[in-house]
Write an enzyme that holds these catalytic residues in place. Structure first.
Site, short mmCIF file in Angstrom:
data_model
loop_
_atom_site.label_atom_id
_atom_site.label_comp_id
_atom_site.label_asym_id
_atom_site.label_seq_id
_atom_site.Cartn_x
_atom_site.Cartn_y
_atom_site.Cartn_z
N GLU A 1 59.86 44.86 25.35
CA GLU A 1 60.18 46.15 24.73
C GLU A 1 59.38 47.31 25.29
OE1 GLU A 1 59.76 43.36 22.94
OE2 GLU A 1 61.62 43.05 21.82
N HIS B 1 59.57 40.67 10.74
CA HIS B 1 60.92 41.10 11.10
C HIS B 1 61.55 42.01 10.05
CE1 HIS B 1 60.44 37.99 14.06
NE2 HIS B 1 61.68 38.07 14.49
#
Lengths: 363, 324
Positions: free
Chosen positions: B60, B129
């Site tokens: 990322e 998450h």
């Protein structure tokens, strides 16, 4: 293999002078490189004087000792070649053609500064000169450099991005992620590690695991790498030109590690600059490995100019730096209302999007 | 009007903008050949090919930063984060590079990039998450952030985000991807910074964003049916820029506000809204501003408890009844 010892960085200077990219240089261009290097040094020495008088804020990361890297590499740029670097950015900024006035005024935090007083020493930008900063977070610019290369490839332009970084940046994850993507997607980026041997006060040996050199890590990504002696402008140009050709012709990345040295601390505020290395080491570099002195001697030996002509160029650079300092001192500080400018493009450009909803909070 | 899912609305928005502007490129993990981890980009790679829809490795910081760099050259990348929770490994790139480069360059640079993906709890995937970082983004001048609650809003806001010349973070919700709403066939845009009254009311303002809007609407239904309390549900849609006028207008009408927010309470979006109301509509209030936020602990895994941790209909009703 490359090494950081003095003996081993001594290369037969004639070799790279004969490289194609250098053999075709005109005397005027060679003198131009001298002028650019001495301008960077005089600019920074002048800025240091005023920094020490308390006339600037924050940090001042001096490039002094490394000038041949910025000047040598930037001298090769074509229309679609771009540059991005870290916080030790004054040299690259002047090398791409930014003016001393706007750069000095930025250091003073003035409205006439290249970033209108909003960036400071670490954040010089000139997109009109393909110069994308000036980035303060170590290694943070490495994905951005990759993005410049991605943008060029996406647009079908034959160009490349030179992404500069220090030896302290090579252990950041963002750099390794960038190398993987550069190789995976065949992006025309050249990562130039300016290895000045110290990441702030930590020596190379205490910060980086390696087999022989930092650039060699590129092997793990299947990326071509090279090393260059940063005190020799001819070698810097020859090695960089080769990397740029790889980017232009094959759209492939390169990692180029350039051996160099900074005379001053990590920043001027680095109180231990003479504790983590010996004064003798610094003196040895100044006396025997200074890129400007070596280039000057080279040009005198080549009968390109005389000592007196070199001195005149130096004097002009000093005067230019003094004039820039005066320009900065005489310039206005930014107006308080400019605090809210340059945050959002849509607001600055008074578009519908910029005038819809509240963009700024507080009073 | 056809009923389409939140997912399909986003997919249509992406497809329309790829077709419209050759500089729009979708980049992210599994967005191309896999068709999207949550199928938001389904079919786009087959339709538009390798150049416009690009699979990125799990990296990322690298690919988000790369997108930011490319946006400085005028490319308009739409970067997918499989979860906004993964933004934290790219935080320096998002906050420092996308968020600050315009300012630090004195306005010489802009980053027309969109970073999008789901940002929600409620799916039993544990704390790593389940982050909702819209408050962090909104705390960063230079960035914009929107949180659509319906398919209609998702499409209109996504299209505006892609055309915006500043970095825009679009925070979606996996629990809404499969829900359907009416979406017109003809093209439309929803400007950033405009809230939407999802249900008109006179007695209390329920102010929310993202999926909390749906929860607030359910609460409003019950308040009307069982308590004769007519709640207005105001959907912020865009957090920064913020439609402050819509907030104040609603509170001036109802004189009571309950803020519903899937953020954690400390410095969550609703904290800013509460501050705004007390500063600018204090005299219009008949009761203290109340908040219903996620319970202030890391997102718990246990499905039974997680549903209680996020704002619930019953907690909203309870707060409203406290200030009736």
């Amino acid at each position: 293999m490359p090494s950081v010892t003095d003996d081993e960085i001594a290369v037969d200077p004639a070799d790279y002078a004969r490289a194609e990219i250098n053999a075709s240089l005109k005397p005027k261009q060679k003198i131009g490189f001298f002028r650019e290097m001495i301008r960077i040094r005089r600019f920074e020495q002048t800025s240091l004087k005023y920094y020490n008088q308390g006339m600037m804020g924050g940090f001042l990361h001096l490039y002094i000792g490394q000038e041949a890297v910025a000047v040598g590499t930037v001298s090769l740029l074509g229309k679609n070649d771009h540059v991005i670097t870290a916080y030790r950015d004054h040299g690259h900024a002047l090398a791409v053609g930014m003016g001393m006035n706007e750069c000095m005024a930025e250091l003073f935090g003035k409205a006439t500064g290249c970033s209108r007083g909003k960036g400071g020493s670490m954040h010089f930008f000139a997109p009109d000169k393909n110069y994308w900063g000036g980035h303060g977070i170590v290694g943070g610019q490495t994905p951005l450099g990759l993005g410049l290369a991605y943008g060029l490839k996406y647009k079908g332009l034959k160009g490349c991005a030179l992404c500069f970084m220090g030896d302290g940046a090579v252990n950041q994850g963002a750099y390794h992620e960038s190398l993987n993507l550069a190789a995976l997607w065949k992006l025309p980026v050249v990562y130039i590690i300016e290895n000045n041997k110290y990441s702030m006060g930590t020596t190379l040996e205490r910060s980086s695991a390696m087999r022989n050199c930092l650039a060699e890590r590129a092997d793990g990504y299947g990326i071509v790498w090279d090393i260059a002696n940063g005190e020799d402008l001819y070698e810097v140009r020859a090695k960089t030109a080769s990397a740029m050709r790889r980017a232009h012709d094959q759209s492939l990345p390169t990692v180029l590690e350039v051996d160099t040295y900074r005379y001053y601390g990590h920043s001027v505020a680095d109180a231990n600059t003479k504790k983590y290395r010996s004064p003798e080491e610094i003196e040895r570099h100044k006396n025997h490995h200074d890129p400007i002195r070596l280039w000057k001697k080279r040009l005198i030996d080549e009968c390109v100019f005389t000592e007196a002509e070199a001195d005149a160029i130096d004097e002009a650079a000093k005067e230019e730096a003094d004039t820039a300092a005066q320009f900065a001192i005489d310039s206005d500080t930014p107006a308080p209302e400019t605090i809210f400018e340059d945050v959002y493009w849509e607001v600055d450009n008074k578009t519908d999007a910029g005038s819809t909803g509240k963009h700024f909070f507080g009073d | 009007m056809p009923l389409i899912t939140y997912r399909k609305a986003l997919n249509d928005a992406l497809a329309e903008e790829i077709s419209r502007d050759e500089n729009v490129v979708i980049i992210g993990e599994e967005v191309a050949q896999y068709n999207g981890a949550y199928k938001v980009t389904e079919g786009l790679w087959q339709r538009f090919g390798d150049k416009r829809v690009v699979d990125a490795p799990i990296s990322e910081a690298g690919f988000i930063g790369m997108g930011i760099g490319a946006s400085m050259l005028g490319i308009r990348p739409v970067m997918e984060l499989m979860f906004w929770s993964f933004a934290y490994v790219a935080w320096d790139q998002i906050i420092d590079n996308a968020g600050q480069v315009r300012y630090m360059s004195g306005g010489l640079i802009n980053c027309p990039i969109v970073i999008r993906g789901p940002a929600n709890g409620g799916t039993s995937v544990g704390a790593t998450h389940s982050h909702t970082p819209e408050n962090f983004i909104a705390n960063t001048p230079g960035l914009k952030v929107v949180c659509p609650a319906t398919a209609y809003d998702a499409k209109g806001l996504m299209k505006s985000a892609i055309r915006d010349n500043d970095p825009v973070c679009v925070m979606e919700n996996t629990l809404l991807y499969g829900e359907s709403w009416e979406v017109p066939e003809e093209e439309y845009l929803i400007p950033l910074g405009v809230a939407d009254i999802k249900r008109k009311g006179t007695d209390v303002s329920l102010i929310a964003h993202g999926r909390a809007v749906i929860t607030a609407l359910k609460a409003a239904e019950i308040l009307a049916a069982e308590h004769d309390i007519h709640a207005e549900v105001l959907d912020l849609r865009s957090i920064r820029p913020l439609d402050e006028e819509a907030i104040l207008n609603s509170v001036r009408k109802t004189h009571r506000a309950v803020l519903v927010d899937e953020n954690k309470p400390f410095c969550g979006v609703s904290a800013q809204i509460a501050a705004t109301i007390q500063e600018k509509a204090f005299d219009d209030l008949d009761a203290p501003v109340q908040r219903v936020c996620a319970l202030d602990a890391p997102a718990i895994y246990s499905p039974a408890l997680e549903n209680l941790q996020l704002p619930t209909v019953s907690r909203i009703i309870e707060k409203v009844l406290q200030i009736r």
